[in-house]
Design a protein around this motif. Structure first.
Motif, short mmCIF file in Angstrom:
data_model
loop_
_atom_site.label_atom_id
_atom_site.label_comp_id
_atom_site.label_asym_id
_atom_site.label_seq_id
_atom_site.Cartn_x
_atom_site.Cartn_y
_atom_site.Cartn_z
N SER A 45 15.96 -45.67 6.07
CA SER A 45 15.50 -45.50 7.29
C SER A 45 14.05 -46.29 7.84
CB SER A 45 16.00 -44.34 8.11
OG SER A 45 15.32 -43.51 7.32
N ALA A 46 13.27 -45.66 6.01
CA ALA A 46 11.48 -45.56 6.52
C ALA A 46 11.87 -47.04 6.47
CB ALA A 46 11.49 -45.45 5.14
N THR A 47 11.96 -48.15 6.39
CA THR A 47 11.79 -49.83 6.35
C THR A 47 11.25 -49.55 8.31
OG1 THR A 47 14.00 -50.44 6.98
CG2 THR A 47 12.73 -50.59 4.37
N ILE A 48 11.38 -48.69 9.18
CA ILE A 48 11.40 -48.83 10.62
C ILE A 48 10.45 -48.37 10.98
CG2 ILE A 48 12.84 -47.93 12.52
CD1 ILE A 48 13.95 -49.80 11.00
N SER A 49 9.32 -49.19 11.26
CA SER A 49 7.96 -48.68 11.68
C SER A 49 7.50 -48.85 12.94
CB SER A 49 6.91 -49.60 11.37
OG SER A 49 6.57 -50.29 12.35
N PRO A 50 6.80 -48.13 13.78
CA PRO A 50 7.05 -47.95 14.76
C PRO A 50 6.92 -49.30 15.69
CG PRO A 50 5.71 -46.07 13.94
CD PRO A 50 6.00 -46.97 12.84
N HIS A 51 6.33 -50.09 15.10
CA HIS A 51 6.07 -51.34 16.06
C HIS A 51 8.12 -51.85 15.77
CE1 HIS A 51 2.15 -52.62 12.82
NE2 HIS A 51 2.34 -51.86 14.04
N HIS A 52 8.62 -51.37 15.21
CA HIS A 52 10.12 -51.74 15.48
C HIS A 52 10.09 -51.39 17.01
CE1 HIS A 52 9.55 -53.06 10.99
NE2 HIS A 52 9.75 -54.30 11.99
N ILE A 53 10.72 -50.43 16.68
CA ILE A 53 10.70 -49.34 18.03
C ILE A 53 10.17 -49.89 19.58
CG2 ILE A 53 11.15 -46.52 19.21
CD1 ILE A 53 10.78 -45.56 15.95
N LEU A 54 8.96 -50.05 19.26
CA LEU A 54 8.29 -50.32 20.46
C LEU A 54 8.76 -51.89 20.44
CD1 LEU A 54 4.38 -49.40 19.50
CD2 LEU A 54 6.64 -47.98 21.72
N ARG A 55 8.50 -52.29 19.68
CA ARG A 55 8.90 -54.10 20.00
C ARG A 55 10.39 -54.18 20.82
NH1 ARG A 55 7.19 -58.57 21.12
NH2 ARG A 55 9.01 -58.29 22.88
N ALA A 56 11.41 -52.92 19.74
CA ALA A 56 12.61 -53.35 20.78
C ALA A 56 12.75 -52.56 22.56
CB ALA A 56 13.50 -52.08 20.24
N PHE A 57 12.09 -52.01 22.44
CA PHE A 57 11.60 -51.71 23.92
C PHE A 57 11.21 -52.39 25.29
CE2 PHE A 57 11.85 -46.92 22.59
CZ PHE A 57 13.41 -46.45 23.07
N GLN A 58 10.03 -53.40 24.03
CA GLN A 58 9.64 -54.88 25.36
C GLN A 58 10.77 -55.50 25.09
OE1 GLN A 58 5.91 -54.40 26.08
NE2 GLN A 58 6.69 -55.93 27.35
N SER A 59 11.57 -55.58 24.16
CA SER A 59 12.48 -56.79 24.42
C SER A 59 13.62 -56.31 25.34
CB SER A 59 12.92 -57.37 23.32
OG SER A 59 12.10 -57.12 22.18
N GLY A 60 13.59 -55.39 26.00
CA GLY A 60 14.08 -54.11 26.93
C GLY A 60 15.52 -53.37 26.90
N ALA A 61 15.60 -52.98 25.04
CA ALA A 61 15.89 -52.14 24.87
C ALA A 61 16.24 -51.26 25.96
CB ALA A 61 15.58 -51.63 23.50
N ASP A 62 17.11 -50.44 26.09
CA ASP A 62 17.27 -49.26 27.26
C ASP A 62 17.64 -48.41 26.24
OD1 ASP A 62 17.95 -50.99 29.42
OD2 ASP A 62 19.44 -51.49 28.89
N GLY A 63 17.91 -48.22 24.96
CA GLY A 63 17.62 -47.04 24.26
C GLY A 63 17.36 -47.09 22.18
N VAL A 64 16.73 -46.95 21.89
CA VAL A 64 16.42 -46.43 20.11
C VAL A 64 17.19 -46.06 19.44
CG1 VAL A 64 14.83 -47.68 18.67
CG2 VAL A 64 14.45 -48.35 20.70
N PHE A 65 17.95 -46.22 18.63
CA PHE A 65 18.88 -45.29 17.66
C PHE A 65 18.51 -46.17 16.41
CE2 PHE A 65 22.10 -44.53 14.35
CZ PHE A 65 22.64 -43.18 14.43
N ILE A 66 18.42 -44.35 15.26
CA ILE A 66 17.72 -45.26 14.46
C ILE A 66 18.97 -43.80 13.43
CG2 ILE A 66 16.37 -44.75 11.99
CD1 ILE A 66 14.58 -45.37 14.34
N GLY A 67 20.02 -44.80 12.39
CA GLY A 67 20.37 -43.88 11.65
C GLY A 67 19.48 -44.20 10.08
N GLY A 68 19.92 -42.91 9.27
CA GLY A 68 19.69 -42.82 8.18
C GLY A 68 20.05 -41.33 6.68
N CYS A 69 19.37 -41.40 6.02
CA CYS A 69 20.45 -40.78 4.78
C CYS A 69 20.16 -39.46 5.38
CB CYS A 69 19.65 -40.68 3.75
SG CYS A 69 20.94 -42.36 3.28
N HIS A 70 20.95 -37.83 4.60
CA HIS A 70 20.30 -36.71 4.98
C HIS A 70 19.21 -36.76 4.12
CE1 HIS A 70 24.20 -35.35 7.79
NE2 HIS A 70 24.75 -36.02 6.82
N ILE A 71 18.42 -35.41 4.73
CA ILE A 71 17.74 -35.02 3.35
C ILE A 71 17.41 -34.36 2.41
CG2 ILE A 71 15.87 -33.36 2.73
CD1 ILE A 71 14.50 -35.75 5.53
N GLY A 72 16.71 -35.36 1.07
CA GLY A 72 18.23 -34.87 -0.04
C GLY A 72 18.61 -35.87 -0.24
#
Lengths: 159, 536, 267, 135
Positions: A45-72
């Motif tokens: 999940s750390a490979t998702i930069s703010p760029h990707h999130i913003l690019r998704a919204f720019q391309s018309g996404a209504d929402g962006v979900f990120i799923g990652g591992c529990h801390i630890g």
């Protein structure tokens, strides 16, 4: 005019080592979840930069979900430390900018198929309630404070 | 420009026609947007939905080549509603009554039919321009690069005079000049009919004055314009051509015609900073210097003469252009005794009354706006204050004419050419710049989504655009910036040079070619065809 | 001030000094040197600000051994610290000469173009985002109105990249704003709001709030407000203040675990 | 090390923005807007900000050239000037001064434009002087 009921488009970035496994397990277990997500598998999940999130919204996404591992549990030890920093920052920025509640981060292990299904369902409903991503409409509407051109080449006039 | 840039802060209404200002003159667009935020009205008329249109009070997309009809339609409405400035017309102009009769031919319904602009938009434009004073008109090549270019300009001037907007702060008719020193090149007599300071070559007294300074009497017969020179080359009457800092093999219309003309020359000398396509055809190439490599002056669009200073030496053996010219004159047996550009400027002052009051010391960084006749003259920010240069302003009646080439079955689109924001002219300078080249690396043609759909063209597809003069292959950009039925191509890209396509038909008076409208066809390139120009 | 610079140059404590001098009535940055000591007489303070530290950074990249003196405002000093924190310059190579700038009770004059009212008079903003100085002032507007106003501002952009090119702390060799996969190229305005938000993300934990970007912006986008906001988030979330320490911003580096909690879907 | 900042004017469009060239050790490294300039008031467009790049481009012509056997070859200035002058003289002698055309430039300085048209009018003896004002 488009009269179809609004179906949210959600870009879901999912960590290969956890959430993606949970999604897979949910499928194998025949647990139904909304078809609104466009899954993108990432190695952490750390490979998702703010760029990707913003690019998704720019391309018309209504929402962006990120799923990652529990801390630890991060496969790369500390990757998800970065994820939460970025998402916390982006949430604050987007809220202030006027795009509230359209970004969500959840820790889901590969065993938590039910949690994955619940989270996706609730997030989809949340986006459905929020309505479509307002940016494309605001950039196009002739009623906005700036003028847009319609297809006939006639520009709407707004005082 | 009749007025200055700083003057824009005083305008209550800005009418931008035929200028994509945010892309081609961004620092003038800066002032336009500032005026809008201050509350001034902005009217935009351009066949494309340009960026400025988003901020306009009224924005219309008229059919390319219908500027005269549009402007006459506005004037018809202004006169019909008595919005014109009758005192100004009586005191400062002449020819109004015959002009008024011609306007009768442009009722809004007819104009709407010609231009494609709705009647209610015409009424709003007319009302805003006529009732918000002072109002300024800004135009660029969208007005001039037509076979009706001169008529278009006259129509703009008529509109400004009709509402009493010439010679007042915040008003005026303001052409935005395209090149850094196109104003200066004209001022310095880089034209076939005038000597420095727009003094006619046919005037005996003028020639005598120049003879006193130059020691040689300049010829009295009018010279040839570029299109006439090209014709002369074809006919063998022009045998040698000396081209300085220009790339006609990129900027001239109908490049094939030009190429065949260049072939016939005995001698082609090119003086440039890059190996331009023109330089590659040359017999002798002089390596010249760029802006940071020499001292001198430029004169900008608001007639402001500005100092250019040397920062570095030219690369390799390259020389400053003025040194090359001096050496050539020397070799031709007419030594020029100039040691530095300032010496040349001193001679310019002696023969050019409008520059007489300028010195390098006075110019400083701010520069001075001509006319500046004496050393205590502060320069002239606004022309025609109180009265016109010729006394009274004349209303020239003008009539709508279609472009020289209209769409037909074989060539159903109107092709317009122009600049985009990251590049400049034929691209010899900007495409050598890493950042600018990265911003836009390839040629493209803009096409409306509806037309693209009909022709199964998708964004990014390779397409072939052709006209009666040639064809080029390039990338399609599907966008509703253009009207349906219209194509737009920037002309910066040599590998798909827009000017292979353009029509050399020119305005009968100004000889300016019709770059903004010609008939064209577009088709998708299927399969493995190479992106090479098809021979026609 | 002139005496200090002369002493520094003469004693060899610095090789060059970046300050200002008047050229035809305009304050223009100038590099004073030991070889041309007489020029120091022309040294002047300047209301107009140029990114001297950016020029110094370029000089140090050419010759890391050169020692440079800088006429420095508060913002200059902050950016020197940021550049040092990101290993762009060696602090030991820079010597700052503080000049009076940002106003405070202890100072009787302030030398900063940012504090001057623009000559054209106050700008009435009916459509865009009022530049009030505090990014949270706009919270009084409903979310959609805030969005609408920012989109209006960004649509004015003519993509000059001036905000980046004048920024004293923008030093990356490859810039995300020019990345082909991230952003459509060759159109103005650049993708709204992507272009400006990406730059805002990069300013988080790095912006020194000098305001040069807003001064350089041809179309008057209130960039300083935007970057103040992103910096504010970094301060609130991570307790980091740009230019106050020699450390890198915790937002931009992995670091150790930061105690942040997930936000709930029920909010 | 030497660093100079030289005020000048942008050479792209006709607006005439004031620019500041930054020169380190005789190499152009950057362009900045002049903050107090009456035309651009501290801003530039994308072309202006990158003005120095075309000047430092490796594609710049570094030598005068003459076409020999169909190829352009670098020569000395004396050769290039002599070649141009003698061939110009031949054309003028055989076909008259009006068989020569001179295209001055909207990119070079006033001084250079003045010299170019003076050369055409007094040395060659023709009014065939024009430039790309129309293009």
């Amino acid at each position: 005019m488009d009269t179809k009921p609004f179906e949210p488009k959600i870009v879901a970035f999912m960590c290969n080592w956890c959430t993606y496994g949970a999604a897979d397990l949910a499928g194998v277990s025949r647990l139904p979840y909304p078809q609104n997500i466009r899954p993108i598998r990432v190695m952490c999940s750390a490979t998702i930069s703010p760029h990707h999130i913003l690019r998704a919204f720019q391309s018309g996404a209504d929402g962006v979900f990120i799923g990652g591992c529990h801390i630890g549990d991060c496969h790369y030890i500390k990757g998800n430390y970065m994820t939460i920093k970025r998402v916390a920052f982006m949430e604050d920025l987007l809220n202030w900018f006027g795009l509230e509640g359209r970004l969500h981060l959840e820790w889901i292990s590969s065993a938590e198929a039910q949690k994955f299904v619940d989270v996706i369902r609730r997030f989809t409903e949340k986006i459905r309630a929020l309505g479509p991503n307002p940016i494309p409409a605001l950039l196009k509407t002739p009623k906005a404070i700036w003028n847009g051109a319609d297809d006939e080449g006639h520009c709407a006039n707004v005082a | 420009m009749t007025n200055s840039l700083a003057d824009m802060d005083r305008s209550e209404c800005l009418f931008v026609i035929g200028s994509n200002t945010t892309e081609t003159h961004p620092m003038i667009a800066k002032r336009i947007l500032r005026a809008v935020e201050r509350g001034a009205a902005l009217i935009v008329a351009d066949p494309r939905h340009i960026q400025l249109a988003r901020f306009a009070t009224v924005a219309v997309r008229h059919r390319p080549g219908t500027d005269v009809a549009l402007l006459c339609g506005l004037m018809h409405l202004i006169v019909r509603n008595n919005w014109h400035d009758q005192d100004y017309i009586r005191q400062r102009t002449e020819g109004f009554s015959s002009f008024e009769r011609v306007l009768q031919n442009y009722p809004p319904e007819r104009v709407a039919q010609i231009t494609g602009v709705a009647v209610e938009d015409l009424v709003r434009m007319a009302e805003i321009y006529a009732t918000r004073s002072p109002a300024a008109i800004y135009y660029a090549m969208g007005i001039t690069q037509h076979t009706t270019g001169v008529d278009n300009v006259k129509a703009c001037a008529n509109l400004a005079m009709l509402c009493g907007n010439v010679g007042i702060p915040g008003g005026g008719v303001n052409p935005l000049r395209g090149q850094n020193n196109v104003q200066g090149a004209c001022d310095m007599g880089g034209l076939p009919n005038v000597l420095p300071g727009y003094q006619p070559v046919g005037d005996e007294q003028v020639r005598s004055r120049f003879e006193e300074v130059w020691g040689t009497r300049p010829p009295g017969q009018m010279g040839k314009t570029i299109p006439e020179m090209i014709q002369g080359m074809q006919e063998g009457r022009i045998r040698a051509l000396y081209v300085i800092g220009e790339n006609p093999r990129g900027s001239e219309p109908h490049l094939r015609h030009l190429d065949s003309a260049l072939e016939k020359l005995d001698l082609l000398i090119v003086q440039d900073i890059f190996a331009t396509p023109t330089a590659q055809k040359a017999d002798v190439v002089f390596a010249a210097s760029a802006v940071a490599e020499k001292d001198g002056t430029f004169t900008n669009t608001e007639r402001r003469c500005l100092r250019v200073r040397k920062a570095v030496d030219p690369p390799g053996e390259a020389l400053e252009d003025w040194r090359i010219l001096c050496r050539l004159a020397d070799a031709l047996g007419a030594p020029q005794n100039f040691e530095k550009p300032e010496d040349i400027f001193e001679e310019i002052r002696r023969v050019t009354p409008s520059y007489a009051g300028m010195t390098y010391a006075r110019l400083g960084i701010d520069g001075l706006q001509w006319p500046c006749r004496t050393e205590d003259d502060p320069g002239t920010p606004i022309l025609h204050v109180g009265s016109f240069a010729r006394g009274r302003g004349i209303f020239h009646p003008v009539a709508h004419k279609e472009p020289a080439e209209c769409p037909d079955d074989a060539y159903p689109f109107i092709l317009s050419t122009g600049r985009m924001f990251a590049h400049y002219h034929t691209g010899t300078m900007t495409r050598a710049s890493t950042h600018l080249d990265r911003e836009q690396h390839t040629a493209y043609v803009e096409i409306h989504p509806k037309d693209a759909q009909t022709l199964s063209i998708e964004d990014g597809d390779q397409v072939r655009v052709s006209t009666r003069r040639g064809a080029v292959a390039l990338e399609a950009r599907v966008t509703n910036r253009v009207r349906p039925g219209m194509l737009f191509m920037p002309f910066h890209f040599q590998e798909a040079a827009a000017n292979i396509l353009t029509n050399p038909a020119a305005d009968p008076v100004a000889k300016i070619p019709e770059y903004k409208a010609c008939a064209a066809a577009i088709e998708k390139i299927m399969g493995g065809e190479t992106a090479q120009e098809r021979s026609v | 001030m002139k005496d200090i610079v002369r002493t520094w140059l003469e004693s060899g404590r610095i090789d060059l000094f970046l300050g200002y001098r008047l050229v035809d009535g305009h304050p223009i940055p100038h590099c004073f040197s030991k070889e041309r000591l007489e020029e120091v007489e022309q040294l002047t303070e300047s209301l107009a600000r140029y990114p001297l530290e950016k020029i110094a950074h370029q000089m140090l990249q050419k010759d890391p051994a050169v020692r440079i003196g800088l006429m420095a405002r508060d913002c200059t000093q902050r950016s020197v610290r940021v550049l040092a924190a990101w290993n762009q310059i060696d602090m030991d190579r820079i010597r700052v000469l503080t000049m009076s700038c940002c106003p405070s009770d202890a100072k009787d004059k302030a030398f900063c173009s940012y504090l001057q009212e623009p000559e054209t008079g106050p700008v009435r903003k009916s459509n865009g985002m009022p530049s009030t100085g505090d990014p949270d002032d706009c919270r009084v507007l409903p979310a959609e109105e805030r969005l609408r106003r920012w989109l209006y501002e960004f649509q004015k952009c003519i993509k000059c990249y001036g905000c980046r090119d004048i920024c004293p702390v923008c030093f990356c060799k490859d810039c995300g704003l020019e990345h082909e996969d991230l952003m459509d190229k060759g159109v103005v305005p650049p993708e709204v709001p992507l272009f400006h938000l990406i730059r805002a993300v990069h300013m988080a934990g790095r912006c020194v709030d000098c305001g040069l970007c807003e001064e350089a912006c041809p179309v008057g986008i209130p960039l300083r407000l935007l970057y103040r906001k992103v910096n504010g988030i970094v301060t609130d979330r991570f307790g980091y203040r740009v230019g106050q320490t020699k450390d890198q911003s915790p937002f931009n580096v992995l670091g150790e675990f930061s105690p942040l909690e997930l936000s709930s879907l029920d909010d | 090390m030497d660093c100079r900042l030289v005020p000048s004017v942008c050479s792209y469009c006709g607006t005439g923005c004031g620019v500041l060239f930054s020169v380190i050790d005789g190499t152009l490294v950057g362009t900045y807007p002049i903050k107090t300039h009456p035309v651009n008031e501290g801003s530039l467009c994308i072309k202006g900000w990158n003005l120095h790049e075309h000047i430092t481009s490796p594609k710049r012509l570094r030598n005068p050239m003459i076409r020999r056997n169909g190829q352009l070859q670098p020569v000395s200035w004396d050769e290039a000037i002599q070649e141009a002058a003698s061939r110009l003289r031949t054309v003028v002698e055989e076909h008259g001064p009006d068989s020569v055309g001179v295209l001055t430039s909207a990119k070079i300085t006033n001084e250079e434009n003045y010299l170019a048209q003076k050369l055409a009018r007094t040395v060659i003896g023709t009014n065939n002087v024009d430039h790309c004002a129309r293009l």
